[in-house]
Design an enzyme around this catalytic site. Structure first.
Site, mmCIF file in Angstrom:
data_model
loop_
_atom_site.group_PDB
_atom_site.id
_atom_site.type_symbol
_atom_site.label_atom_id
_atom_site.label_comp_id
_atom_site.label_asym_id
_atom_site.label_seq_id
_atom_site.Cartn_x
_atom_site.Cartn_y
_atom_site.Cartn_z
ATOM 1 N N SER A 23 10.941 -20.134 49.310
ATOM 2 C CA SER A 23 12.365 -20.416 49.092
ATOM 3 C C SER A 23 12.621 -20.907 47.669
ATOM 4 O O SER A 23 13.600 -20.500 47.023
ATOM 5 C CB SER A 23 12.838 -21.492 50.075
ATOM 6 O OG SER A 23 12.760 -21.002 51.383
ATOM 7 N N ARG A 27 14.746 -19.078 44.472
ATOM 8 C CA ARG A 27 15.841 -19.775 43.787
ATOM 9 C C ARG A 27 15.535 -19.972 42.311
ATOM 10 O O ARG A 27 16.450 -19.956 41.476
ATOM 11 C CB ARG A 27 16.123 -21.106 44.498
ATOM 12 C CG ARG A 27 16.832 -20.879 45.838
ATOM 13 C CD ARG A 27 16.620 -22.012 46.790
ATOM 14 N NE ARG A 27 17.385 -21.871 48.027
ATOM 15 C CZ ARG A 27 17.029 -21.105 49.062
ATOM 16 N NH1 ARG A 27 15.927 -20.380 49.008
ATOM 17 N NH2 ARG A 27 17.780 -21.045 50.140
ATOM 18 N N SER A 168 21.842 -22.236 58.553
ATOM 19 C CA SER A 168 21.095 -21.249 57.767
ATOM 20 C C SER A 168 21.239 -21.548 56.282
ATOM 21 O O SER A 168 22.344 -21.581 55.748
ATOM 22 C CB SER A 168 21.645 -19.848 58.057
ATOM 23 O OG SER A 168 21.293 -18.967 57.002
ATOM 24 N N GLN A 170 20.293 -19.576 54.008
ATOM 25 C CA GLN A 170 20.696 -18.350 53.305
ATOM 26 C C GLN A 170 22.215 -18.241 53.288
ATOM 27 O O GLN A 170 22.810 -17.871 52.272
ATOM 28 C CB GLN A 170 20.047 -17.137 53.963
ATOM 29 C CG GLN A 170 18.529 -17.152 53.781
ATOM 30 C CD GLN A 170 17.817 -16.023 54.471
ATOM 31 O OE1 GLN A 170 18.412 -15.213 55.164
ATOM 32 N NE2 GLN A 170 16.507 -15.957 54.279
ATOM 33 N N ASP A 319 10.632 -21.281 60.508
ATOM 34 C CA ASP A 319 9.637 -20.266 60.148
ATOM 35 C C ASP A 319 8.253 -20.576 60.717
ATOM 36 O O ASP A 319 7.363 -19.725 60.704
ATOM 37 C CB ASP A 319 9.532 -20.149 58.622
ATOM 38 C CG ASP A 319 10.790 -19.533 58.011
ATOM 39 O OD1 ASP A 319 11.548 -18.864 58.747
ATOM 40 O OD2 ASP A 319 11.014 -19.729 56.799
ATOM 41 N N LYS A 346 15.141 -12.941 62.820
ATOM 42 C CA LYS A 346 14.146 -12.996 61.733
ATOM 43 C C LYS A 346 13.561 -11.600 61.482
ATOM 44 O O LYS A 346 14.087 -10.612 61.957
ATOM 45 C CB LYS A 346 13.062 -14.021 62.077
ATOM 46 C CG LYS A 346 13.608 -15.446 62.158
ATOM 47 C CD LYS A 346 14.154 -15.917 60.814
ATOM 48 C CE LYS A 346 14.832 -17.255 60.902
ATOM 49 N NZ LYS A 346 15.551 -17.614 59.687
ATOM 50 N N ARG A 350 11.524 -12.841 66.975
ATOM 51 C CA ARG A 350 10.291 -13.620 67.169
ATOM 52 C C ARG A 350 10.202 -14.295 68.541
ATOM 53 O O ARG A 350 9.153 -14.847 68.859
ATOM 54 C CB ARG A 350 10.125 -14.639 66.030
ATOM 55 C CG ARG A 350 9.736 -13.973 64.718
ATOM 56 C CD ARG A 350 9.449 -14.967 63.612
ATOM 57 N NE ARG A 350 9.092 -14.276 62.366
ATOM 58 C CZ ARG A 350 9.257 -14.815 61.165
ATOM 59 N NH1 ARG A 350 9.773 -16.021 61.034
ATOM 60 N NH2 ARG A 350 8.907 -14.127 60.080
ATOM 61 N N ARG A 393 4.623 -13.515 59.246
ATOM 62 C CA ARG A 393 4.262 -14.757 59.945
ATOM 63 C C ARG A 393 3.605 -14.490 61.300
ATOM 64 O O ARG A 393 2.841 -15.317 61.793
ATOM 65 C CB ARG A 393 5.481 -15.665 60.077
ATOM 66 C CG ARG A 393 6.035 -16.058 58.704
ATOM 67 C CD ARG A 393 6.871 -17.301 58.726
ATOM 68 N NE ARG A 393 7.722 -17.367 57.552
ATOM 69 C CZ ARG A 393 7.334 -17.789 56.346
ATOM 70 N NH1 ARG A 393 6.089 -18.181 56.144
ATOM 71 N NH2 ARG A 393 8.181 -17.807 55.336
HETATM 72 C C1 S3P Z 1 15.278 -19.238 53.848
HETATM 73 C C2 S3P Z 1 16.032 -19.665 54.915
HETATM 74 C C3 S3P Z 1 15.664 -19.434 56.320
HETATM 75 C C4 S3P Z 1 14.197 -19.029 56.453
HETATM 76 C C5 S3P Z 1 13.785 -18.003 55.433
HETATM 77 C C6 S3P Z 1 14.000 -18.532 54.026
HETATM 78 C C7 S3P Z 1 15.768 -19.507 52.489
HETATM 79 O O1 S3P Z 1 16.448 -18.383 56.835
HETATM 80 O O2 S3P Z 1 13.943 -18.541 57.759
HETATM 81 O O3 S3P Z 1 12.405 -17.669 55.592
HETATM 82 O O4 S3P Z 1 14.959 -19.413 51.529
HETATM 83 O O5 S3P Z 1 16.939 -19.848 52.346
HETATM 84 P P1 S3P Z 1 17.916 -18.647 57.454
HETATM 85 O O6 S3P Z 1 18.802 -19.093 56.363
HETATM 86 O O7 S3P Z 1 18.340 -17.331 58.015
HETATM 87 O O8 S3P Z 1 17.720 -19.692 58.516
#
Ligand code: S3P
Length: 435
Positions: A23, A27, A168, A170, A319, A346, A350, A393
């Site tokens: 993550s 970024r 989330s 994201q 995750d 995901k 999962r 994973r």
């Molecule tokens: C992530 C947010 C998570 C995670 C993904 C990475 C991120 O997803 O499962 O592996 O870097 O913002 P979600 O935002 O869909 O929960």
């Protein structure tokens, strides 16, 4: 290589420097691309997902040098410096690339198309497309914008208030990145309790952001608060370290050390759950690296007991659930996983794929709408053939199961690990001792 066969080793020992956090690596690329100045990133994760982010920002006119595999120099173009790409932006398997870029590109004065592999094209996008449209974004895609490819005609965006209904990062990050180009502040409330790396990095870059436990407000940058390039060392990925934590906890003769892992509280749910299950865990040398807390984690062979994984814990370990399910299968008693319907969105569904793999290993497991119930028993796993379904994973969770299963375990499509942990198989070999 399309299959790998493993048997349980007698001992597990090692000091494992897990790769940089996925993550934070994403970024570091996406945010520095729109900053002013150049940033030097070290311990970058050279996994396929993060390389998709690098390729996309290059297509948008950003120069990114990669002097060594784990090092980037990103020459930021500033908030208004991105250029229309001449082709579709390929996000590969990476939901983070697609969703964060959708936010970033919604307010740019040009046209973009975001696409990905079959798994990414099957994942829901209404969660970002809905709120971005509410901000004024012009986005379309398959299924009325719920599935990629997504086509974005950059437009003027409005600030305002938005209540997040899914925890989330994201979604939260897509909206915050869109807000960098909005005509007024954006306030997010509701489920803002997901990983907070975007907030930390934007604030460290000088963007005006106020964060309280129930609200985040981003003020559109002025000349004084425009994002400035941020050099950083990416901490170790706790989601990658979790495979070794579970491996050490379930194996009868193990001690594994993972130094320099990110211990941001939005990411440490797996450690909390393993502690609640009775795992022998020691955390040492906690320290701040940039805006993130890191530390060294030692895990030893443990007698685990079943637990409940639900509620506010879920976003802090989403995750890690595939490998925590393996821990649960090796624990004494029942483990209930609830409130985790996000698992269905995901890289694979999962809930279905984890339950199928555990069943193949001889475990009693009952999938539910939002989780599963696992009947654990130490020494119960029996080797089997398990498919990764190209989900990184899953491949790694089944490898951990193989370390304690009776007989041989074969993993089909093991190369999926390259998404987040390219050297996983080499490390797995290096820590096994057959005394
Ligand atoms: C992530 C947010 C998570 C995670 C993904 C990475 C991120 O997803 O499962 O592996 O870097 O913002 P979600 O935002 O869909 O929960």
């Amino acid at each position: 290589m399309t299959e790998i066969t493993l048997t349980a080793p007698k001992r597990l020992r090692g000091v494992i420097h897990v790769p940089g956090d996925k993550s934070i690596s994403h970024r570091s690329v996406l945010l520095n691309a729109i900053a002013t100045g150049s940033a030097h990133i070290t311990n970058f994760l050279p996994g396929a997902d993060c390389l998709s982010s690098v390729a996309c920002v290059r297509s948008l006119g950003v120069t990114v040098e990669q002097p060594t595999e784990r090092e980037l120099i990103i020459h930021g173009v500033g908030l208004d410096g991105l250029r229309e790409a001449t082709d579709v932006l390929d996000c590969g398997n990476s939901g983070t690339t697609l969703r964060l870029l959708a936010g970033l590109l919604s307010g740019q004065p040009f046209f973009s198309v975001l696409n990905g592999d079959a798994s990414l094209r099957s994942r829901p996008q209404r969660r970002i497309v809905g709120p971005l449209r509410a901000m004024g974004a012009q986005i379309d895609g398959r299924a009325d914008g719920d599935r990629a490819p997504l086509a974005i005609r950059g437009s003027t965006l409005r600030g305002g208030q938005y209540e997040l209904t899914i925890a989330s990062a994201q979604v939260k990050s897509a909206l915050l990145l869109a807000a960098l180009h909005a005509d007024g502040p954006l306030t997010l409330s509701g489920r803002i309790d997901s990983r907070d790396h975007t907030e930390r990095m934007l604030a460290a870059m000088g963007v005006e952001l106020t964060v309280t436990p129930d609200r985040i407000t981003l003020h559109p940058p002025t000349a004084a608060t425009t994002p400035v390039a941020l050099s950083l060392r990416v901490p170790g990925d706790p989601s990658s370290a979790a495979f070794w934590w579970v491996a050490a906890a379930i194996h009868p003769d193990a001690e594994l050390v993972t130094p320099g892992v990110c211990l941001n509280p939005t990411r440490t749910g797996a450690l909390d759950v393993l502690c609640a299950m009775g795992a022998e865990i020691e955390i040492m040398n906690e320290r701040l690296e940039g805006s993130e807390l890191i530390g060294d984690v030692v895990v030893r062979s443990s007698a685990l007991r079943g637990t409940t994984i639900a509620g506010a814990l879920i976003p802090r370990l989403i995750d890690e659930i595939p490998v925590l399910a393996v821990a649960a299968a090796c624990a004494d008693g029942e483990t209930v996983i609830r409130d985790a319907q996000e698992l269905r969105a995901k890289e694979t569904d999962r809930i279905t794929t984890v339950a199928a793999g555990l069943s193949a290993l001889g475990v009693t497991v009952e999938p539910t709408a939002d989780g599963m119930v696992i009947t654990g028993k130490p020494d119960q796993l029996t080797g089997a053939t398990l498919h990764s379904y190209h989900d990184h994973r899953l491949a790694m969770a089944w490898a951990v199961a193989a370390l304690v299963a009776r007989g041989e375990t074969t993993i089909v499509e093991p190369a999926a690990v390259a998404i987040s942990y390219p050297e996983f198989w080499q490390t797995l070999t290096a820590i096994q001792e057959d005394v």
